[in-house]
Design a protein around this motif. Structure first.
Motif, PDB file in Angstrom:
ATOM      1  N   LEU A 189       0.830  -1.215   0.000  1.00  0.00           N
ATOM      2  CA  LEU A 189       0.000   0.000   0.000  1.00  0.00           C
ATOM      3  C   LEU A 189       0.859   1.258   0.000  1.00  0.00           C
ATOM      4  CD1 LEU A 189      -2.758  -1.046   2.580  1.00  0.00           C
ATOM      5  CD2 LEU A 189      -3.036  -0.781   0.117  1.00  0.00           C
ATOM      6  N   ARG A 190       1.940   1.216   0.740  1.00  0.00           N
ATOM      7  CA  ARG A 190       2.811   2.393   0.767  1.00  0.00           C
ATOM      8  C   ARG A 190       3.449   2.625  -0.604  1.00  0.00           C
ATOM      9  NH1 ARG A 190       6.469   3.612   5.851  1.00  0.00           N
ATOM     10  NH2 ARG A 190       4.375   4.159   6.519  1.00  0.00           N
ATOM     11  N   VAL A 191       3.872   1.533  -1.266  1.00  0.00           N
ATOM     12  CA  VAL A 191       4.449   1.682  -2.607  1.00  0.00           C
ATOM     13  C   VAL A 191       3.415   2.277  -3.565  1.00  0.00           C
ATOM     14  CG1 VAL A 191       5.355   0.391  -4.575  1.00  0.00           C
ATOM     15  CG2 VAL A 191       6.161  -0.129  -2.269  1.00  0.00           C
ATOM     16  N   ASP A 192       2.155   1.750  -3.513  1.00  0.00           N
ATOM     17  CA  ASP A 192       1.101   2.296  -4.378  1.00  0.00           C
ATOM     18  C   ASP A 192       0.847   3.759  -4.080  1.00  0.00           C
ATOM     19  OD1 ASP A 192       0.868  -0.193  -5.500  1.00  0.00           O
ATOM     20  OD2 ASP A 192      -0.807  -0.819  -4.225  1.00  0.00           O
ATOM     21  N   TYR A 193       0.867   4.081  -2.775  1.00  0.00           N
ATOM     22  CA  TYR A 193       0.611   5.478  -2.407  1.00  0.00           C
ATOM     23  C   TYR A 193       1.732   6.385  -2.913  1.00  0.00           C
ATOM     24  CZ  TYR A 193      -0.091   9.568   0.522  1.00  0.00           C
ATOM     25  OH  TYR A 193      -0.263  10.834   0.973  1.00  0.00           O
ATOM     26  N   GLU A 194       2.981   5.888  -2.803  1.00  0.00           N
ATOM     27  CA  GLU A 194       4.094   6.691  -3.303  1.00  0.00           C
ATOM     28  C   GLU A 194       4.001   6.872  -4.816  1.00  0.00           C
ATOM     29  OE1 GLU A 194       7.586   4.750  -1.992  1.00  0.00           O
ATOM     30  OE2 GLU A 194       7.397   5.413   0.118  1.00  0.00           O
ATOM     31  N   ARG A 195       3.609   5.812  -5.516  1.00  0.00           N
ATOM     32  CA  ARG A 195       3.449   5.934  -6.968  1.00  0.00           C
ATOM     33  C   ARG A 195       2.376   6.951  -7.314  1.00  0.00           C
ATOM     34  NH1 ARG A 195       3.510  -0.500  -8.702  1.00  0.00           N
ATOM     35  NH2 ARG A 195       5.757  -0.846  -8.299  1.00  0.00           N
TER      36      ARG A 195
END
Length: 417
Positions: free
Chosen positions: A336-342
């Motif tokens: 989720l954090r990776v998706d949010y950063e993207r």
């Protein structure tokens, strides 16, 4: 202790509230954060365009957040665990750390080690009773040696005293000019030194003397004392009273057995044989009870070992399931954090494109406004060059001259002031 950092979600909420027009104090009161923290986050967002933590100077932590949670869980389950055992746990996780690093991580979580209370070793010197005061003659000898030029250590060695005692006596002589004992607080002793020597002499001459008899001796000396005072004075001189040995009361004591006669010997042998048979039966019964108790204890020990094995297996299964669940949750959070950063990066790119488009549109609008101003100016110049404009200008000039002429004529008809 330094507080934890705010989460990225909370920082984004602060920035979104700031974009909607809310002030620092309003945001801080709503989210229960200090105004300085809100200001720092907003300034960071304005400067770097993100609320993520930027790379910092210094070596990164050897222990991850998951490793710290595992260590805290180990301490919670076994408060007597040592730092050396926790080192083994960290090595199994693939994060070998020193004892100092582990202790610091536990301190941040509120876990502190405790050492056993130190036992005071009472030596013979500590338990020894406080010594008596030095005599006035010995104090005068110390002062005379000091006047002759001898040092503290030399005087102490010669008179077999401590250096501190010699120093105290000399300082007292220099301050008060005398080595006599100064008046002290508290009630003075009722028994003089002479009276104490008399009582000690009486006890030495007659060790069986009583405290009541010693009271009579003190009254004859003119120093009436209580038994407690006399006993305390004698104890200071190393004399202690002893009670007499208790005599056996012949009336209340049990009578001794009379020697058996010839006719009762056979009966006594029969009684002894019967008692031996009963003793053998009791021994046999005791042996059987002991064997039953031993077998019961062995069964109990086996049952306890089996129960411990079952509990250990269940605990390992439960711990494995919990660790698996925690790992899955951590993976989900990381995804989720990776998706949010993207998404945040995409939003930043789109925001940058929109900003560039807005700037270009603004430049284009300024250029069009400048062209309109130039066209308006050219139009005014062309209008001024037309015949109708010149004719209208001539008419207006003639009218102005006529008005001036009429004003002059009117001034001639006005009476002089």
């Amino acid at each position: 202790m330094k507080s934890k950092e705010l989460s990225v979600d909370l920082r984004d909420i602060i920035v979104s509230r700031h974009k909607s027009g809310e002030g620092y104090k309003t945001i801080a009161a709503a989210l229960k954060v200090s105004s300085s923290t809100v200001g720092s986050i907003i300034r960071k967002w304005k400067t770097f365009g993100t609320t993520m933590s930027l790379p910092r100077s210094g070596r990164p932590s050897k222990l991850s957040d998951r490793g710290k949670r595992v260590l805290v869980r180990e301490v919670a389950n076994n408060p007597m665990v040592t730092l050396k055992e926790l080192q083994g746990v960290s090595e199994k996780m693939g994060e070998p750390s020193s004892r100092k690093t582990i202790a610091t991580a536990l301190h941040r979580s509120g876990q502190y080690g405790r050492g056993a209370k130190r036992k005071v070793i009472r030596s013979e010197h500590n338990t020894k009773r406080k010594s008596k005061e030095l005599s006035v003659d010995l104090r005068d000898i110390i002062v005379s040696r000091h006047k002759s030029g001898e040092g503290y250590k030399k005087i102490a060695a010669a008179l077999k005293l401590s250096n501190s005692t010699v120093g105290n006596i000399i300082r007292k002589w220099k301050t008060f000019g005398s080595t006599m004992s100064r008046p002290r607080s508290g009630r003075p002793s009722k028994l003089s030194d002479r009276g104490e020597r008399v009582l000690v002499r009486e006890v030495a001459n007659n060790p069986m003397v009583t405290l009541k008899e010693l009271q009579g001796v003190s009254e004859k000396m003119g120093e009436p004392l209580s038994r407690k005072t006399i006993a305390t004075a004698l104890q200071r001189s190393g004399l202690y009273e002893r009670g007499a040995k208790r005599k056996i009361n012949q009336k209340t004591s049990k009578p001794k057995l009379a020697p058996p006669n010839e006719c009762g010997v056979s009966e006594l042998h029969e009684e002894i044989a019967r008692l031996q048979e009963e003793n053998d039966k009791l021994k046999t019964r005791l042996w059987s009870l002991e064997s039953q108790a031993m077998s019961a204890l062995e069964e109990k020990a086996e049952a306890e070992r089996a129960l411990e094995d079952i509990q250990k297996v269940q605990g390992e299964k439960q711990l494995a399931a919990q660790s698996k669940e925690i790992n899955s949750l951590e993976d989900t959070v990381a995804a989720l954090r990776v998706d949010y950063e993207r998404s945040l990066t995409a939003n930043a790119d789109s925001h940058k494109d929109l900003k560039e488009n807005l700037i270009s549109s603004k430049h284009e609008l300024l250029r069009v406004q400048e062209q309109l101003a130039m066209a308006e100016k050219e139009l005014d110049e062309k209008f001024q060059q037309t015949a109708a404009y010149r004719h209208m200008k001539d008419i207006l000039t003639k009218k102005n001259e006529q008005i001036k002429d009429i004003r002059k004529r009117l001034q001639g008809y006005e009476p002089n002031a």
